[in-house]
Scaffold this motif. Sequence first.
Motif, PDB file in Angstrom:
ATOM      1  N   TYR A   1       0.813  -1.216   0.000  1.00 13.28           N
ATOM      2  CA  TYR A   1       0.000   0.000   0.000  1.00 13.28           C
ATOM      3  C   TYR A   1       0.848   1.268   0.000  1.00 13.28           C
ATOM      4  O   TYR A   1       1.778   1.426   0.800  1.00 13.28           O
ATOM      5  N   ILE A   2       0.489   2.180  -0.910  1.00  9.23           N
ATOM      6  CA  ILE A   2       1.110   3.512  -0.982  1.00  9.23           C
ATOM      7  C   ILE A   2      -0.004   4.543  -0.917  1.00  9.23           C
ATOM      8  O   ILE A   2      -0.871   4.587  -1.794  1.00  9.23           O
ATOM      9  N   SER A   3       0.010   5.374   0.116  1.00  4.40           N
ATOM     10  CA  SER A   3      -1.033   6.393   0.251  1.00  4.40           C
ATOM     11  C   SER A   3      -0.620   7.721  -0.376  1.00  4.40           C
ATOM     12  O   SER A   3      -1.473   8.525  -0.762  1.00  4.40           O
ATOM     13  N   LYS A   4       0.687   7.962  -0.472  1.00  7.06           N
ATOM     14  CA  LYS A   4       1.203   9.220  -1.026  1.00  7.06           C
ATOM     15  C   LYS A   4       2.150   8.895  -2.174  1.00  7.06           C
ATOM     16  O   LYS A   4       3.335   8.622  -1.945  1.00  7.06           O
ATOM     17  N   PRO A   5       1.649   8.898  -3.417  1.00  9.07           N
ATOM     18  CA  PRO A   5       2.444   8.414  -4.550  1.00  9.07           C
ATOM     19  C   PRO A   5       3.389   9.429  -5.175  1.00  9.07           C
ATOM     20  O   PRO A   5       4.028   9.146  -6.178  1.00  9.07           O
ATOM     21  N   SER A   6       3.525  10.620  -4.574  1.00  6.15           N
ATOM     22  CA  SER A   6       4.366  11.648  -5.188  1.00  6.15           C
ATOM     23  C   SER A   6       5.819  11.195  -5.311  1.00  6.15           C
ATOM     24  O   SER A   6       6.386  10.584  -4.395  1.00  6.15           O
ATOM     25  N   MET A   7       6.416  11.510  -6.467  1.00  9.82           N
ATOM     26  CA  MET A   7       7.854  11.338  -6.689  1.00  9.82           C
ATOM     27  C   MET A   7       8.433  12.653  -7.215  1.00  9.82           C
ATOM     28  O   MET A   7       9.415  12.667  -7.947  1.00  9.82           O
ATOM     29  N   ALA A   8       7.823  13.756  -6.839  1.00  6.20           N
ATOM     30  CA  ALA A   8       8.191  15.046  -7.417  1.00  6.20           C
ATOM     31  C   ALA A   8       9.564  15.536  -6.970  1.00  6.20           C
ATOM     32  O   ALA A   8      10.141  16.416  -7.587  1.00  6.20           O
ATOM     33  N   SER A   9      10.080  14.963  -5.900  1.00  4.16           N
ATOM     34  CA  SER A   9      11.403  15.334  -5.399  1.00  4.16           C
ATOM     35  C   SER A   9      12.102  14.084  -4.891  1.00  4.16           C
ATOM     36  O   SER A   9      11.483  13.025  -4.713  1.00  4.16           O
ATOM     37  N   ASP A  10      13.402  14.212  -4.634  1.00  9.81           N
ATOM     38  CA  ASP A  10      14.137  13.089  -4.056  1.00  9.81           C
ATOM     39  C   ASP A  10      13.544  12.668  -2.720  1.00  9.81           C
ATOM     40  O   ASP A  10      13.430  11.477  -2.413  1.00  9.81           O
ATOM     41  N   ALA A  11      13.154  13.642  -1.911  1.00  9.21           N
ATOM     42  CA  ALA A  11      12.578  13.327  -0.599  1.00  9.21           C
ATOM     43  C   ALA A  11      11.257  12.581  -0.744  1.00  9.21           C
ATOM     44  O   ALA A  11      10.991  11.614  -0.013  1.00  9.21           O
ATOM     45  N   ASP A  12      10.441  13.011  -1.688  1.00  8.16           N
ATOM     46  CA  ASP A  12       9.168  12.316  -1.929  1.00  8.16           C
ATOM     47  C   ASP A  12       9.416  10.889  -2.394  1.00  8.16           C
ATOM     48  O   ASP A  12       8.711   9.952  -1.980  1.00  8.16           O
ATOM     49  N   ALA A  13      10.391  10.708  -3.282  1.00  2.26           N
ATOM     50  CA  ALA A  13      10.686   9.375  -3.807  1.00  2.26           C
ATOM     51  C   ALA A  13      11.148   8.440  -2.690  1.00  2.26           C
ATOM     52  O   ALA A  13      10.759   7.273  -2.637  1.00  2.26           O
ATOM     53  N   GLU A  14      11.972   8.970  -1.772  1.00  2.00           N
ATOM     54  CA  GLU A  14      12.422   8.152  -0.643  1.00  2.00           C
ATOM     55  C   GLU A  14      11.262   7.801   0.273  1.00  2.00           C
ATOM     56  O   GLU A  14      11.146   6.659   0.753  1.00  2.00           O
ATOM     57  N   ALA A  15      10.377   8.756   0.513  1.00  2.00           N
ATOM     58  CA  ALA A  15       9.215   8.499   1.368  1.00  2.00           C
ATOM     59  C   ALA A  15       8.302   7.450   0.748  1.00  2.00           C
ATOM     60  O   ALA A  15       7.712   6.623   1.458  1.00  2.00           O
ATOM     61  N   LEU A  16       8.187   7.466  -0.567  1.00  2.00           N
ATOM     62  CA  LEU A  16       7.369   6.455  -1.246  1.00  2.00           C
ATOM     63  C   LEU A  16       7.933   5.053  -1.014  1.00  2.00           C
ATOM     64  O   LEU A  16       7.189   4.100  -0.742  1.00  2.00           O
ATOM     65  N   LEU A  17       9.253   4.922  -1.113  1.00  2.00           N
ATOM     66  CA  LEU A  17       9.873   3.613  -0.885  1.00  2.00           C
ATOM     67  C   LEU A  17       9.693   3.175   0.572  1.00  2.00           C
ATOM     68  O   LEU A  17       9.502   1.984   0.843  1.00  2.00           O
ATOM     69  N   ASP A  18       9.744   4.129   1.481  1.00  2.00           N
ATOM     70  CA  ASP A  18       9.511   3.795   2.891  1.00  2.00           C
ATOM     71  C   ASP A  18       8.088   3.262   3.093  1.00  2.00           C
ATOM     72  O   ASP A  18       7.867   2.357   3.918  1.00  2.00           O
ATOM     73  N   GLN A  19       7.126   3.809   2.350  1.00  2.00           N
ATOM     74  CA  GLN A  19       5.754   3.303   2.435  1.00  2.00           C
ATOM     75  C   GLN A  19       5.675   1.846   1.976  1.00  2.00           C
ATOM     76  O   GLN A  19       4.964   1.033   2.574  1.00  2.00           O
ATOM     77  N   MET A  20       6.395   1.532   0.912  1.00  2.00           N
ATOM     78  CA  MET A  20       6.405   0.141   0.438  1.00  2.00           C
ATOM     79  C   MET A  20       7.030  -0.783   1.464  1.00  2.00           C
ATOM     80  O   MET A  20       6.554  -1.901   1.687  1.00  2.00           O
ATOM     81  N   ASP A  21       8.099  -0.323   2.090  1.00  2.00           N
ATOM     82  CA  ASP A  21       8.721  -1.104   3.162  1.00  2.00           C
ATOM     83  C   ASP A  21       7.711  -1.444   4.247  1.00  2.00           C
ATOM     84  O   ASP A  21       7.629  -2.576   4.725  1.00  2.00           O
ATOM     85  N   ALA A  22       6.938  -0.426   4.655  1.00  2.00           N
ATOM     86  CA  ALA A  22       6.020  -0.583   5.779  1.00  2.00           C
ATOM     87  C   ALA A  22       4.893  -1.559   5.486  1.00  2.00           C
ATOM     88  O   ALA A  22       4.359  -2.196   6.405  1.00  2.00           O
TER      89      ALA A  22
END
Length: 251
Positions: free
Chosen positions: A46-67
């Motif tokens: 599950y990914i609730s925030k799919p933004s990849m607009a910045s490096d920080a957003d892209a890292e947060a997206l991967l953290d969501q997949m981890d969780a």
Amino acid sequence: MLMAMVPPAAIRNKWGVIIPSTNIMVEHDLAMLCPSGVTFHAGRAYISKPSMASDADAEALLDQMDASFDVALRDVLTLTPDRIVIAMSAEVMRRGVRGGAEFVDAVAQKAGLPVTTGPAAVIAALQRIGATRIAVLTPYQPESDRLTSQYMRECGFDVVHVEGLRRTSATDIAETTPGQVIAGLRALAAHRPDALVVVGTNLSAVKLAAEAEHWLGLPTVAMNAATVWHALRESGITDRRADAGFLLRDF
């Protein structure tokens, strides 16, 4: 006379496939490429925030997949698959070769099953043809491009160029146009590599990669095609097809 009971799909091999919840293209590509009797069944991280607009957003997206990864794995294990396929490229590569291997080993132990990942499949494909100089097309932001390049270099390849398409969300990756992919492949070819690589499981480039081999004269590894090839061959399935690039045609 009673007929023997055979599963409706005449199942030869079942794969539990872990994908991001935002992914549109993995199931499309597997449906196109899997031979008769090979079935695949997705568990979505599950990914609730799919933004990849910045490096920080892209890292947060991967953290969501981890969780949410373990829940997706739990779900597909209930269908008693023969293999786990992790269709999350950046999630493996950001860990580096050692960290990625540890992650995959942990999944294999938890599932009690063999595991195929997109990055490992691409590496196996490049090694199979003896490529050493590669150029890589990604949908990512700069930091994910850097980690992709680092992963490939750790695997022993000379990465002569990375072309990032800078997609702004996980769902936007699937909306990449054929023209953008073609332009990216041409940009890669200008660096005179041994092979071209397309990463990102939501960036569907199977057919374009197969066509590019003819008009660019270079082996072109689309990650989803490599993943199917690797999972089939590791499962002892040798079916080939002529319309999906050199891997599934020749090896």
